[in-house]
Design a protein around this motif. Sequence first.
Motif, PDB file in Angstrom:
ATOM      1  N   GLY A 142      -4.692 -25.421  85.332  1.00 42.18           N
ATOM      2  CA  GLY A 142      -5.823 -26.705  85.298  1.00 42.18           C
ATOM      3  C   GLY A 142      -6.177 -26.911  83.754  1.00 42.18           C
ATOM      4  O   GLY A 142      -6.412 -27.963  83.491  1.00 42.18           O
ATOM      5  N   ASP A 143      -6.130 -25.910  82.865  1.00 43.17           N
ATOM      6  CA  ASP A 143      -6.717 -26.294  81.485  1.00 43.17           C
ATOM      7  C   ASP A 143      -5.478 -27.112  80.834  1.00 43.17           C
ATOM      8  O   ASP A 143      -5.939 -27.885  79.961  1.00 43.17           O
ATOM      9  CB  ASP A 143      -6.838 -24.657  80.753  1.00 43.17           C
ATOM     10  CG  ASP A 143      -7.969 -24.021  81.360  1.00 43.17           C
ATOM     11  OD1 ASP A 143      -8.704 -24.673  81.924  1.00 43.17           O
ATOM     12  OD2 ASP A 143      -8.150 -22.864  80.896  1.00 43.17           O
ATOM     13  N   GLU A 146      -5.897 -30.554  82.124  1.00 43.41           N
ATOM     14  CA  GLU A 146      -6.997 -31.347  81.791  1.00 43.41           C
ATOM     15  C   GLU A 146      -6.638 -31.599  79.895  1.00 43.41           C
ATOM     16  O   GLU A 146      -7.186 -32.892  79.579  1.00 43.41           O
ATOM     17  CB  GLU A 146      -8.330 -30.361  81.694  1.00 43.41           C
ATOM     18  CG  GLU A 146      -9.399 -31.026  81.181  1.00 43.41           C
ATOM     19  CD  GLU A 146      -9.911 -32.291  81.765  1.00 43.41           C
ATOM     20  OE1 GLU A 146     -10.965 -33.003  81.211  1.00 43.41           O
ATOM     21  OE2 GLU A 146      -9.435 -32.763  82.779  1.00 43.41           O
ATOM     22  N   ARG A 147      -6.147 -30.707  79.170  1.00 39.23           N
ATOM     23  CA  ARG A 147      -5.921 -30.852  77.773  1.00 39.23           C
ATOM     24  C   ARG A 147      -5.085 -32.111  77.688  1.00 39.23           C
ATOM     25  O   ARG A 147      -5.136 -33.115  76.751  1.00 39.23           O
ATOM     26  CB  ARG A 147      -5.411 -29.732  77.278  1.00 39.23           C
ATOM     27  CG  ARG A 147      -5.226 -29.783  75.865  1.00 39.23           C
ATOM     28  CD  ARG A 147      -5.249 -28.438  75.071  1.00 39.23           C
ATOM     29  NE  ARG A 147      -4.542 -27.417  75.791  1.00 39.23           N
ATOM     30  CZ  ARG A 147      -2.869 -27.237  75.457  1.00 39.23           C
ATOM     31  NH1 ARG A 147      -2.546 -27.722  74.502  1.00 39.23           N
ATOM     32  NH2 ARG A 147      -2.363 -26.427  76.182  1.00 39.23           N
ATOM     33  N   ARG A 149      -4.565 -34.647  79.954  1.00 38.53           N
ATOM     34  CA  ARG A 149      -5.418 -35.683  80.114  1.00 38.53           C
ATOM     35  C   ARG A 149      -6.160 -36.406  78.953  1.00 38.53           C
ATOM     36  O   ARG A 149      -6.115 -37.612  78.698  1.00 38.53           O
ATOM     37  CB  ARG A 149      -6.041 -35.460  81.370  1.00 38.53           C
ATOM     38  CG  ARG A 149      -6.842 -36.872  81.914  1.00 38.53           C
ATOM     39  CD  ARG A 149      -7.619 -36.436  83.249  1.00 38.53           C
ATOM     40  NE  ARG A 149      -9.047 -35.664  82.411  1.00 38.53           N
ATOM     41  CZ  ARG A 149     -10.125 -36.318  81.520  1.00 38.53           C
ATOM     42  NH1 ARG A 149      -9.772 -37.694  81.471  1.00 38.53           N
ATOM     43  NH2 ARG A 149     -10.981 -35.694  80.964  1.00 38.53           N
ATOM     44  N   LYS A 150      -6.839 -35.605  78.333  1.00 34.87           N
ATOM     45  CA  LYS A 150      -7.794 -36.041  77.255  1.00 34.87           C
ATOM     46  C   LYS A 150      -6.976 -36.416  76.239  1.00 34.87           C
ATOM     47  O   LYS A 150      -7.385 -37.231  75.444  1.00 34.87           O
ATOM     48  CB  LYS A 150      -8.532 -34.597  76.785  1.00 34.87           C
ATOM     49  CG  LYS A 150      -9.485 -34.262  77.770  1.00 34.87           C
ATOM     50  CD  LYS A 150     -10.554 -33.248  77.195  1.00 34.87           C
ATOM     51  CE  LYS A 150     -11.621 -32.633  78.294  1.00 34.87           C
ATOM     52  NZ  LYS A 150     -12.600 -31.496  77.624  1.00 34.87           N
ATOM     53  N   GLY A 156      -4.502 -38.034  85.087  1.00 30.41           N
ATOM     54  CA  GLY A 156      -5.536 -37.349  85.723  1.00 30.41           C
ATOM     55  C   GLY A 156      -5.372 -36.988  87.203  1.00 30.41           C
ATOM     56  O   GLY A 156      -4.334 -37.814  87.910  1.00 30.41           O
TER      57      GLY A 156
END
Length: 213
Positions: A142-143, A146-147, A149-150, A156
Motif C-alpha cells: 500500500g505504501d 501510494e508513493r 501515485r504521488k 490510483g
Amino acid sequence: MKPTTLEPRQRDADRSQLGILIAARDEFAQHGLAGARVDRIAERAGLNKRLIYYYFGSKDDLFLAVLESVYADIRDAEQALHLLDLPPAEALRRLTEFTWNYYLEHPEFITLLNSANLHQARHLSKSKRVREMNSPLIQTLGDILERGRKQGVIRGGIDPVQLYISIAGLAYFYLSNNHTLSAIFGRDLMTRKAHSERLSHMCDVILGYVLRD
C-alpha cells in the motif's frame, strides 16, 4: 555468568522442534495432510513419536505449525528485499520476480498450500499469527502504491490485497498446474526458457496494470 542447566535443555528442545517441523514439512508436502503419517515424521526427524505429540499436540496442530513456519519463511524473505528503499515501479518488479523465484525454488510451499486448500483452510483460519505476518506485506504494498501515485508513476485506486493476489496467482497457477498445462498445450512449461518467458510475462502484466500511461 555460568549457563544454567535449563539453557542446554531449551536448546535441545528448540532443535527437536525444528527437526520435527522440517520432517513434517517434507512429509505433508509429499503426502498431503490425509496421507501423512506421524510415524514417518518421527522417523524422518530421528525422534520418538511421543515427542511430536508432546510439542505439537496432534497431527492437525502440527500441520498448522508447518503452515505457519513456511509462511514465516516467505514473509521474512520478502522483508529482506527492502522494497520501501526502491523506486515504486522497481519495487513491484522486484516483488514479482521474487515471488516467482521463491515458488520455483520452494515447490513444497505450493504443495502445502494445495493441501491446505483441499481442507478449506480450516487450519489457517484458526491462526492469528498468519494474519499478523501478512499485514506488514500488504501495508508495504500500500505504501509503495501510494508513493508511486504521488509521484505520478502509478495510477490510483489499486487495492494492495488484490494486487498481491494477482502477483502470487500468476506464479502459483502456472507452477501448480504445470503438468496439466504442458500436456494440454503440448509444450514443456518447465524448461529454463519457459521459466524466463513466464517471468517476463508476469512483470509485463503487473507493471502494465499499475503504471500510468
